[in-house]
Scaffold this active site. Sequence first.
Site, mmCIF file in Angstrom:
data_model
loop_
_atom_site.group_PDB
_atom_site.id
_atom_site.type_symbol
_atom_site.label_atom_id
_atom_site.label_comp_id
_atom_site.label_asym_id
_atom_site.label_seq_id
_atom_site.Cartn_x
_atom_site.Cartn_y
_atom_site.Cartn_z
ATOM 1 N N LYS A 202 0.835 -1.207 0.000
ATOM 2 C CA LYS A 202 0.000 0.000 0.000
ATOM 3 C C LYS A 202 0.874 1.263 0.000
ATOM 4 O O LYS A 202 2.093 1.175 0.072
ATOM 5 C CB LYS A 202 -0.965 -0.045 1.186
ATOM 6 C CG LYS A 202 -1.942 -1.233 1.123
ATOM 7 C CD LYS A 202 -3.012 -1.061 0.057
ATOM 8 C CE LYS A 202 -3.718 -2.346 -0.361
ATOM 9 N NZ LYS A 202 -4.615 -2.909 0.628
HETATM 10 C C1 LIG Z 1 -5.636 -3.991 1.047
HETATM 11 C C2 LIG Z 1 -7.092 -3.695 1.105
HETATM 12 C C3 LIG Z 1 -7.858 -3.859 2.261
HETATM 13 C C4 LIG Z 1 -7.367 -4.558 3.483
HETATM 14 O O1 LIG Z 1 -6.234 -4.056 3.999
HETATM 15 P P1 LIG Z 1 -5.449 -4.884 5.122
HETATM 16 O O2 LIG Z 1 -4.624 -3.850 5.789
HETATM 17 O O3 LIG Z 1 -4.642 -5.925 4.402
HETATM 18 O O4 LIG Z 1 -6.467 -5.488 6.029
HETATM 19 C C5 LIG Z 1 -9.169 -3.437 2.261
HETATM 20 N N1 LIG Z 1 -9.733 -2.924 1.164
HETATM 21 C C6 LIG Z 1 -9.045 -2.774 0.020
HETATM 22 C C7 LIG Z 1 -9.727 -2.173 -1.147
HETATM 23 C C8 LIG Z 1 -7.711 -3.182 -0.061
HETATM 24 O O5 LIG Z 1 -7.043 -3.065 -1.214
#
Ligand SMILES: *Cc1c(COP(=O)(O)O)cnc(C)c1O
Length: 402
Positions: A202
């Site tokens: 991310k």
């Molecule tokens: C990565 C992601 C999540 C979840 O994130 P985590 O930190 O891995 O729980 C939720 N929604 C979207 C759209 C994502 O891409």
Amino acid sequence: MQVPFYKPSISEEDISRVVSCLRSGWLTTGIRTQEFESQFAQLIGVKHAVALNSCTAALHLALESISLKRGDLVIVPTMTFAATAEVVRYFDAIPVFVDCDPKTLCMDMRSLKDALFAISQRKPWPGVPNHQGQLKAIIPMHYAGQMADMVTIRALALQYECVVIEDAAHTLPAYTRTSAQSDWEMVGQRSDIACFSFYANKCITTGEGGMLVTNHDEWAKRARMMSLHGLSKDAWKRFTQEGSWYYEIVAPGYKYNLTDIAASLGSAQLMRVESLWMQRKTLAKRYQSALERLSRFVECPQEQAHRQHSWHLFAVQLKLDALKISRDQVINKLKEKGVTTSVHYMPLHLHPYYLAHYPVPMGTFKHSEQAWTRLLTLPLYPSMTSLEQEYVVESLTEVLSQ
Ligand SMILES: *Cc1c(COP(=O)(O)O)cnc(C)c1O
């Protein structure tokens, strides 16, 4: 050449901050987490930030804070990751899917309006032919890093009296404004609660991690308490010298707190949030201009008017009619050349679990279904070199032109 789908950007400063946490003798939630939270709240421009061990945990606690109950309804996009809808199921509540806008792949406003109207009239909606529950929330997701139409979503939520929770996993930062005359608004400012992800790929990372932000005092307090077993104390005070040993369990909570090890990486990454964004922006622009030559075969994502895209993902759509090979063949051939790509996303309503429990006839959410067969996410990460990017473009050109 090998081009991975993603490489995290870890600087020497990031490493030394983590090392200094490791040497400090304090590893779990403490002062570093608190610092990370206040820096984050300041960046977004909200009152409260609660650091958690994932964005999924943040979405879960967001729904817990608003007292979601069994049988309640929550509107979610079908074009999203598993987490956006599974958190609704944690409560035995009902996800109500809506289609995506064909251009941005964010929640489509027409589909949202239709769903809201159908639900309020107790009329059937695809996947939910009979529903008695109350509509509690809308969870827009900012696909790839471009914000959904928050102005319209906010207005509709007021009209239909429900809460807006942003799944902001792709956006750090991202902005929207209502017109050229108005000020830019940061993601997280127009919703009731926004949830961010610090998963490895991310915009910023803590390895695994997430943040819940809100201006609502009670919800922030509740989320913080539920993130640490439902203990009655300001959760993290328990870990400091001045905190006493005494606590009371007031609800069966969860174990969702972020460690200081992770938070120290988060703070260090947060200092570079702008420069990481600049690097992704530059790469996205380069992709757009380099892929112009391939416009017969691929459609590039575009930043819409009054939006600032975070460029978390660069997801193109293949023009399958002009190609001799399928999307999956393109992925395999790129892989053979050493280029790893991905697909974001197979719509949730097409997955076996949702098909079994909330069946929707094919063609119902047609923009999502059409996009899904054509989507291809190219590698994009801040440290990507021009050579790597040129190699991706070259490989894609060869694969598509054969
Ligand atoms: C990565 C992601 C999540 C979840 O994130 P985590 O930190 O891995 O729980 C939720 N929604 C979207 C759209 C994502 O891409």
